[in-house]
Design a protein around this motif. Sequence first.
Motif, PDB file in Angstrom:
ATOM      1  N   ARG A 116     125.066   5.384 108.740  1.00 54.75           N
ATOM      2  CA  ARG A 116     124.076   5.823 107.756  1.00 54.75           C
ATOM      3  C   ARG A 116     123.712   7.301 107.970  1.00 54.75           C
ATOM      4  O   ARG A 116     123.586   8.053 107.009  1.00 54.75           O
ATOM      5  N   MET A 117     123.556   7.708 109.214  1.00 57.65           N
ATOM      6  CA  MET A 117     123.211   9.096 109.505  1.00 57.65           C
ATOM      7  C   MET A 117     124.316  10.039 109.008  1.00 57.65           C
ATOM      8  O   MET A 117     124.028  11.063 108.389  1.00 57.65           O
ATOM      9  N   ILE A 118     125.573   9.684 109.237  1.00 59.33           N
ATOM     10  CA  ILE A 118     126.688  10.512 108.780  1.00 59.33           C
ATOM     11  C   ILE A 118     126.711  10.568 107.255  1.00 59.33           C
ATOM     12  O   ILE A 118     126.863  11.633 106.657  1.00 59.33           O
ATOM     13  N   VAL A 119     126.521   9.433 106.608  1.00 66.54           N
ATOM     14  CA  VAL A 119     126.527   9.376 105.145  1.00 66.54           C
ATOM     15  C   VAL A 119     125.377  10.207 104.571  1.00 66.54           C
ATOM     16  O   VAL A 119     125.564  10.986 103.638  1.00 66.54           O
ATOM     17  N   VAL A 120     124.184  10.057 105.141  1.00 67.27           N
ATOM     18  CA  VAL A 120     123.026  10.833 104.689  1.00 67.27           C
ATOM     19  C   VAL A 120     123.302  12.327 104.848  1.00 67.27           C
ATOM     20  O   VAL A 120     123.008  13.128 103.957  1.00 67.27           O
ATOM     21  N   GLN A 148     116.470  11.698 115.551  1.00 65.56           N
ATOM     22  CA  GLN A 148     116.661  10.811 116.702  1.00 65.56           C
ATOM     23  C   GLN A 148     118.014  10.099 116.613  1.00 65.56           C
ATOM     24  O   GLN A 148     118.736   9.991 117.601  1.00 65.56           O
ATOM     25  N   ILE A 149     118.359   9.645 115.418  1.00 70.27           N
ATOM     26  CA  ILE A 149     119.638   8.950 115.246  1.00 70.27           C
ATOM     27  C   ILE A 149     120.803   9.926 115.436  1.00 70.27           C
ATOM     28  O   ILE A 149     121.831   9.563 116.005  1.00 70.27           O
ATOM     29  N   GLU A 150     120.632  11.172 115.005  1.00 68.44           N
ATOM     30  CA  GLU A 150     121.678  12.168 115.240  1.00 68.44           C
ATOM     31  C   GLU A 150     121.895  12.365 116.748  1.00 68.44           C
ATOM     32  O   GLU A 150     123.033  12.401 117.222  1.00 68.44           O
ATOM     33  N   PHE A 151     120.805  12.454 117.489  1.00 67.66           N
ATOM     34  CA  PHE A 151     120.929  12.603 118.951  1.00 67.66           C
ATOM     35  C   PHE A 151     121.621  11.382 119.547  1.00 67.66           C
ATOM     36  O   PHE A 151     122.541  11.516 120.358  1.00 67.66           O
ATOM     37  N   ASP A 152     121.185  10.187 119.146  1.00 67.88           N
ATOM     38  CA  ASP A 152     121.795   8.973 119.691  1.00 67.88           C
ATOM     39  C   ASP A 152     123.261   8.836 119.283  1.00 67.88           C
ATOM     40  O   ASP A 152     124.064   8.283 120.038  1.00 67.88           O
ATOM     41  N   THR A 153     123.621   9.350 118.116  1.00 68.81           N
ATOM     42  CA  THR A 153     125.032   9.361 117.711  1.00 68.81           C
ATOM     43  C   THR A 153     125.833  10.259 118.645  1.00 68.81           C
ATOM     44  O   THR A 153     126.943   9.925 119.058  1.00 68.81           O
ATOM     45  N   ARG A 154     125.239  11.368 119.025  1.00 72.22           N
ATOM     46  CA  ARG A 154     125.902  12.266 119.980  1.00 72.22           C
ATOM     47  C   ARG A 154     126.054  11.592 121.347  1.00 72.22           C
ATOM     48  O   ARG A 154     127.070  11.748 122.017  1.00 72.22           O
ATOM     49  N   VAL A 155     125.056  10.812 121.743  1.00 66.83           N
ATOM     50  CA  VAL A 155     125.143  10.058 122.997  1.00 66.83           C
ATOM     51  C   VAL A 155     126.260   9.018 122.891  1.00 66.83           C
ATOM     52  O   VAL A 155     127.049   8.831 123.828  1.00 66.83           O
ATOM     53  N   TYR A 156     126.345   8.345 121.745  1.00 68.87           N
ATOM     54  CA  TYR A 156     127.394   7.358 121.491  1.00 68.87           C
ATOM     55  C   TYR A 156     128.782   7.993 121.597  1.00 68.87           C
ATOM     56  O   TYR A 156     129.680   7.454 122.250  1.00 68.87           O
TER      57      TYR A 156
END
Length: 176
Positions: A116-120, A148-156
């Motif tokens: 969702r973060m990438i799509v947004v 926050q989700i962008e940061f967690d995506t980077r952690v992922y």
Amino acid sequence: MSGLPYLNHYSPSLVEQIQGMLQQGKVQTYLDAKYPDKHHCNNDKQLRDYVMEIKNQYLKKSAPINKIQFDNKLHVVKNALGTHTYVSRVQGNKLKSKNELRVSSIFKDAPEAFLRMIVVHELAHVKELDHNKAFYKLCCHMLPEYHQIEFDTRVYLTLLEYNASAGNITLPKQDI
């Protein structure tokens, strides 16, 4: 692992904390607890439906998106998790432009929040081409916890790379 490229712009103390969690094997547990929901977009048609649902909710009056697909050629190391392109073609004496949105295939197995973060992010480029204040304001409008989700995506992504370098798992094949 000689550095965490996805976390380059964060504070050294935060990067050290993530590095410690990686070495202790706690990152996967953290992400699983925080993002337990998986998405159901396994093909381009499902991705198109998913993107159009978000677009119709937040960007009804924006330009149409003509092509939406997962892309095996996007290489995350080159900072391309998704792309929005604006293709212009001459048809007779008119210039027709078409929007295309592509998402890296690495997100087929990611938690729903990361997709969702990438799509947004890519949808925000339909209205705002540059990463400016208006762009991030639009991202936060569509996804209030965007940063926050962008940061967690980077952690992922860091976890995927860390596991791949340790031989624990392999990243999806990327065509370069």
